[in-house]
Design a protein around this motif. Structure first.
Motif, PDB file in Angstrom:
ATOM      1  N   ALA A  76       0.845  -1.209   0.000  1.00 46.21           N
ATOM      2  CA  ALA A  76       0.000   0.000   0.000  1.00 46.21           C
ATOM      3  C   ALA A  76       0.875   1.252   0.000  1.00 46.21           C
ATOM      4  O   ALA A  76       2.065   1.199   0.331  1.00 46.21           O
ATOM      5  CB  ALA A  76      -0.918  -0.006   1.225  1.00 46.21           C
ATOM      6  N   ASN A  77       0.301   2.366  -0.394  1.00 48.00           N
ATOM      7  CA  ASN A  77       0.960   3.665  -0.304  1.00 48.00           C
ATOM      8  C   ASN A  77       0.418   4.428   0.888  1.00 48.00           C
ATOM      9  O   ASN A  77      -0.768   4.318   1.228  1.00 48.00           O
ATOM     10  CB  ASN A  77       0.743   4.482  -1.579  1.00 48.00           C
ATOM     11  N   MET A  78       1.298   5.206   1.511  1.00 47.02           N
ATOM     12  CA  MET A  78       0.888   5.970   2.683  1.00 47.02           C
ATOM     13  C   MET A  78       1.646   7.292   2.725  1.00 47.02           C
ATOM     14  O   MET A  78       2.866   7.319   2.545  1.00 47.02           O
ATOM     15  CB  MET A  78       1.162   5.162   3.957  1.00 47.02           C
ATOM     16  N   ARG A  79       0.917   8.374   2.949  1.00 48.44           N
ATOM     17  CA  ARG A  79       1.565   9.684   3.071  1.00 48.44           C
ATOM     18  C   ARG A  79       2.192   9.810   4.457  1.00 48.44           C
ATOM     19  O   ARG A  79       1.619   9.370   5.461  1.00 48.44           O
ATOM     20  CB  ARG A  79       0.540  10.798   2.865  1.00 48.44           C
ATOM     21  N   GLY A  80       3.379  10.407   4.498  1.00 49.19           N
ATOM     22  CA  GLY A  80       4.044  10.591   5.779  1.00 49.19           C
ATOM     23  C   GLY A  80       5.229  11.508   5.684  1.00 49.19           C
ATOM     24  O   GLY A  80       5.732  11.799   4.593  1.00 49.19           O
TER      25      GLY A  80
ATOM     26  N   ALA B 183       6.242   4.034   9.853  1.00 45.31           N
ATOM     27  CA  ALA B 183       6.403   2.741  10.539  1.00 45.31           C
ATOM     28  C   ALA B 183       5.747   2.756  11.909  1.00 45.31           C
ATOM     29  O   ALA B 183       5.147   1.765  12.348  1.00 45.31           O
ATOM     30  CB  ALA B 183       7.885   2.396  10.666  1.00 45.31           C
ATOM     31  N   GLU B 184       5.823   3.893  12.598  1.00 46.29           N
ATOM     32  CA  GLU B 184       5.211   4.023  13.917  1.00 46.29           C
ATOM     33  C   GLU B 184       3.701   3.855  13.825  1.00 46.29           C
ATOM     34  O   GLU B 184       3.079   3.179  14.658  1.00 46.29           O
ATOM     35  CB  GLU B 184       5.549   5.401  14.497  1.00 46.29           C
ATOM     36  N   ARG B 185       3.086   4.452  12.787  1.00 50.68           N
ATOM     37  CA  ARG B 185       1.646   4.310  12.610  1.00 50.68           C
ATOM     38  C   ARG B 185       1.254   2.867  12.296  1.00 50.68           C
ATOM     39  O   ARG B 185       0.267   2.348  12.817  1.00 50.68           O
ATOM     40  CB  ARG B 185       1.177   5.236  11.475  1.00 50.68           C
ATOM     41  N   ILE B 186       2.046   2.229  11.453  1.00 49.97           N
ATOM     42  CA  ILE B 186       1.736   0.844  11.059  1.00 49.97           C
ATOM     43  C   ILE B 186       1.841  -0.090  12.257  1.00 49.97           C
ATOM     44  O   ILE B 186       0.964  -0.929  12.499  1.00 49.97           O
ATOM     45  CB  ILE B 186       2.684   0.373   9.936  1.00 49.97           C
ATOM     46  N   LEU B 187       2.902   0.062  13.018  1.00 50.64           N
ATOM     47  CA  LEU B 187       3.135  -0.840  14.154  1.00 50.64           C
ATOM     48  C   LEU B 187       2.175  -0.592  15.305  1.00 50.64           C
ATOM     49  O   LEU B 187       2.151  -1.366  16.266  1.00 50.64           O
ATOM     50  CB  LEU B 187       4.581  -0.710  14.625  1.00 50.64           C
ATOM     51  N   SER B 188       1.393   0.456  15.215  1.00 51.36           N
ATOM     52  CA  SER B 188       0.367   0.688  16.245  1.00 51.36           C
ATOM     53  C   SER B 188      -0.822  -0.249  16.060  1.00 51.36           C
ATOM     54  O   SER B 188      -1.669  -0.356  16.949  1.00 51.36           O
ATOM     55  CB  SER B 188      -0.117   2.147  16.186  1.00 51.36           C
ATOM     56  N   GLN B 189      -0.873  -0.909  14.895  1.00 51.52           N
ATOM     57  CA  GLN B 189      -1.953  -1.848  14.601  1.00 51.52           C
ATOM     58  C   GLN B 189      -1.455  -3.286  14.796  1.00 51.52           C
ATOM     59  O   GLN B 189      -0.414  -3.661  14.250  1.00 51.52           O
ATOM     60  CB  GLN B 189      -2.451  -1.659  13.164  1.00 51.52           C
ATOM     61  N   PRO B 190      -2.166  -4.107  15.555  1.00 50.38           N
ATOM     62  CA  PRO B 190      -1.676  -5.450  15.915  1.00 50.38           C
ATOM     63  C   PRO B 190      -1.517  -6.414  14.737  1.00 50.38           C
ATOM     64  O   PRO B 190      -0.714  -7.345  14.819  1.00 50.38           O
ATOM     65  CB  PRO B 190      -2.741  -5.963  16.898  1.00 50.38           C
ATOM     66  N   SER B 191      -2.235  -6.216  13.642  1.00 49.21           N
ATOM     67  CA  SER B 191      -2.164  -7.175  12.532  1.00 49.21           C
ATOM     68  C   SER B 191      -1.186  -6.776  11.442  1.00 49.21           C
ATOM     69  O   SER B 191      -1.097  -7.428  10.404  1.00 49.21           O
ATOM     70  CB  SER B 191      -3.556  -7.353  11.904  1.00 49.21           C
ATOM     71  N   LEU B 192      -0.416  -5.699  11.659  1.00 54.12           N
ATOM     72  CA  LEU B 192       0.427  -5.173  10.579  1.00 54.12           C
ATOM     73  C   LEU B 192       1.923  -5.322  10.840  1.00 54.12           C
ATOM     74  O   LEU B 192       2.741  -4.637  10.233  1.00 54.12           O
ATOM     75  CB  LEU B 192       0.090  -3.690  10.342  1.00 54.12           C
TER      76      LEU B 192
ATOM     77  N   LEU C 181      -6.249 -11.510   6.733  1.00 47.67           N
ATOM     78  CA  LEU C 181      -6.068 -10.650   5.573  1.00 47.67           C
ATOM     79  C   LEU C 181      -6.996  -9.430   5.602  1.00 47.67           C
ATOM     80  O   LEU C 181      -6.552  -8.282   5.522  1.00 47.67           O
ATOM     81  CB  LEU C 181      -6.266 -11.447   4.284  1.00 47.67           C
ATOM     82  N   TYR C 182      -8.289  -9.670   5.689  1.00 52.75           N
ATOM     83  CA  TYR C 182      -9.230  -8.551   5.612  1.00 52.75           C
ATOM     84  C   TYR C 182      -9.054  -7.597   6.795  1.00 52.75           C
ATOM     85  O   TYR C 182      -9.109  -6.368   6.629  1.00 52.75           O
ATOM     86  CB  TYR C 182     -10.667  -9.062   5.562  1.00 52.75           C
ATOM     87  N   LYS C 183      -8.826  -8.153   7.964  1.00 53.47           N
ATOM     88  CA  LYS C 183      -8.603  -7.312   9.141  1.00 53.47           C
ATOM     89  C   LYS C 183      -7.370  -6.436   8.960  1.00 53.47           C
ATOM     90  O   LYS C 183      -7.357  -5.260   9.338  1.00 53.47           O
ATOM     91  CB  LYS C 183      -8.465  -8.186  10.388  1.00 53.47           C
ATOM     92  N   SER C 184      -6.337  -7.000   8.347  1.00 49.74           N
ATOM     93  CA  SER C 184      -5.104  -6.250   8.117  1.00 49.74           C
ATOM     94  C   SER C 184      -5.323  -5.119   7.125  1.00 49.74           C
ATOM     95  O   SER C 184      -4.803  -4.011   7.300  1.00 49.74           O
ATOM     96  CB  SER C 184      -4.015  -7.192   7.593  1.00 49.74           C
ATOM     97  N   VAL C 185      -6.097  -5.395   6.072  1.00 52.25           N
ATOM     98  CA  VAL C 185      -6.404  -4.353   5.090  1.00 52.25           C
ATOM     99  C   VAL C 185      -7.189  -3.224   5.754  1.00 52.25           C
ATOM    100  O   VAL C 185      -6.931  -2.028   5.506  1.00 52.25           O
ATOM    101  CB  VAL C 185      -7.193  -4.947   3.897  1.00 52.25           C
ATOM    102  N   GLN C 186      -8.152  -3.561   6.592  1.00 51.30           N
ATOM    103  CA  GLN C 186      -8.932  -2.536   7.306  1.00 51.30           C
ATOM    104  C   GLN C 186      -8.036  -1.664   8.194  1.00 51.30           C
ATOM    105  O   GLN C 186      -8.175  -0.432   8.225  1.00 51.30           O
ATOM    106  CB  GLN C 186     -10.009  -3.203   8.166  1.00 51.30           C
ATOM    107  N   GLN C 187      -7.108  -2.308   8.910  1.00 54.31           N
ATOM    108  CA  GLN C 187      -6.216  -1.566   9.796  1.00 54.31           C
ATOM    109  C   GLN C 187      -5.259  -0.686   8.998  1.00 54.31           C
ATOM    110  O   GLN C 187      -4.926   0.431   9.422  1.00 54.31           O
ATOM    111  CB  GLN C 187      -5.438  -2.537  10.688  1.00 54.31           C
ATOM    112  N   LEU C 188      -4.829  -1.187   7.847  1.00 57.30           N
ATOM    113  CA  LEU C 188      -3.928  -0.414   6.996  1.00 57.30           C
ATOM    114  C   LEU C 188      -4.629   0.843   6.471  1.00 57.30           C
ATOM    115  O   LEU C 188      -4.058   1.939   6.441  1.00 57.30           O
ATOM    116  CB  LEU C 188      -3.455  -1.282   5.827  1.00 57.30           C
ATOM    117  N   ARG C 189      -5.890   0.707   6.075  1.00 61.27           N
ATOM    118  CA  ARG C 189      -6.673   1.862   5.629  1.00 61.27           C
ATOM    119  C   ARG C 189      -6.859   2.858   6.775  1.00 61.27           C
ATOM    120  O   ARG C 189      -6.837   4.086   6.583  1.00 61.27           O
ATOM    121  CB  ARG C 189      -8.044   1.410   5.138  1.00 61.27           C
TER     122      ARG C 189
END
Length: 386
Positions: free
Chosen positions: A291-295, A302-311, A346-354
């Motif tokens: 995925a692409n992410m603005r930052g 990376a800090e934002r991503i690692l705040s989600q348990p499935s990522l 998979l789906y949970k991870s996509v939701q968290q990534l969004r």
């Protein structure tokens, strides 16, 4: 699936009736001979002289087809010029011959030195290898052919209230004159299991199939066979009992210790086969999510991503800058995110990534995951003393 249908459960096909008349008596003297087999020495410390490496595969049934499918998934397709021939090749592995054999013959020929490697069920290794120290498990969980070897008794009559092996052993009906009769094709593991669990008055009759019918016909009091779903047991009014499972089984990669140490090229080929198997099996059910992410920086993203348990991925997310031209200058205010996630998440991870700002999410299945070095390879070298 039927307990007597051993093709899917790794031991090859078995013809149906009649039962053989051979009877094995579970007593002290016979058990001593079994124990001697477990710790018996290798007959010949030398490997037979030949240059090619021989790899034994099951010749028929579900076990055969599943094994070929696994090897194909590992880019090790078996090429057989004539389907009636028992020898074939794997083009990616030079100097390797594939020999199609019955599972029990694969184990026997590994012991005799006529084969160097083989894929069979763990139940087959245990029954026909009989603890031979030359047999060494290279991969103990190829993830197909799952079943277990178990004791089953009728649901009715004198067994109606018997629900454990201990209760079966304490039944007063079993005497030296009238022992518990067990029908089985496992004439090594059966007596060994009974002795280890303190059942003394037991006889074993060898059978070629349709074991579930034996108690109803009066041929046996119990059966010892492979169980997959247990449906056939229920349909024939039989039940498993607590403590009655002899072993759990699935497909394994097994080798001759002597061949790995003494035969030129055998260890190298084994290493490649093991690496391919491990990489493929580890990747099964895993997906790459991009995925692409603005930052403002890779660290902030990376800090934002690692705040989600499935990522978290396998070892953490990969974060890379995405460069684009804006107002004539190269800028990188977007970052590409790559993580590995299991199918069930998979789906949970996509939701968290969004949820943390991910967009343009792409998902693709993984084919292989290669480690720096597979733990099973290190364990194999340890077992070989290398």
């Amino acid at each position: 699936m039927s307990m007597s249908m051993l093709q899917p459960c790794l031991s090859g096909s078995m013809p149906s009736f009649p039962f053989k008349r051979t009877v094995l008596v579970c007593c002290a003297s016979s058990q001593q001979s079994h124990v001697a087999l477990v710790n018996g020495p290798v007959l010949d410390a030398r490997v037979p002289e030949r240059t090619e490496i021989r790899f034994g595969l099951p010749s028929k049934g579900r076990m055969a087809s599943d094994t070929l499918d696994l090897l194909k998934d590992c880019q090790l397709s078996v090429k057989q010029v004539n389907p009636r021939q028992y020898v074939a090749q794997i083009p990616q592995l030079a100097n390797l011959e594939v020999w199609f054999q019955r599972p029990k013959d694969i184990v026997r020929k590994l012991v005799s030195g006529d084969l160097d490697l083989g894929i069979v069920g763990f139940d087959t290794v245990s029954e026909y290898g009989q603890g031979n120290e030359d047999l060494i498990l290279v991969h103990d969980a190829l993830e197909y052919g799952d079943c277990h070897l178990s004791l089953a008794i009728p649901k009715y009559g004198i067994f109606e209230n018997i629900n454990s092996l201990k209760e079966l052993a304490k039944m007063p009906q079993w005497t030296a004159e009238k022992p518990l009769r067990v029908a089985t094709g496992f004439t090594y593991l059966g007596p060994k299991f009974m002795k280890e669990n303190g059942l003394k008055n037991v006889t074993f009759s060898t059978a070629d199939g349709a074991l579930e019918a034996a108690p109803a016909m009066g041929i046996a009091d119990a059966i010892l066979d492979l169980v997959s779903s247990g449906t056939t047991l229920k349909e024939n009014n039989l039940k498993e009992i607590e403590g009655g499972i002899v072993l759990e089984s699935q497909a394994v990669l097994v080798a001759s210790r002597r061949a790995l140490i003494q035969r030129k090229g055998a260890l190298d080929i084994t290493h490649e086969i093991l690496e391919r198997l491990e990489a493929h099996l580890r990747a099964v059910g895993q997906f790459t999510v991009t995925a692409n992410m603005r930052g403002s920086s890779a660290e902030e993203v990376a800090e934002r991503i690692l705040s989600q348990p499935s990522l978290s991925g396998l070892q953490g997310p990969t974060v890379s800058p995405v460069f684009r031209k804006r107002d004539g200058k190269v800028a990188s205010d977007y970052f590409a995110i790559v993580i590995c996630v299991p199918k069930k998440a998979l789906y949970k991870s996509v939701q968290q990534l969004r949820a943390v700002g991910g967009s343009g999410v792409l998902v693709s299945p993984l084919t292989y995951i290669f480690d720096e070095e597979t733990p099973r390879w290190r364990e194999l070298l340890r077992k070989l003393g290398l």
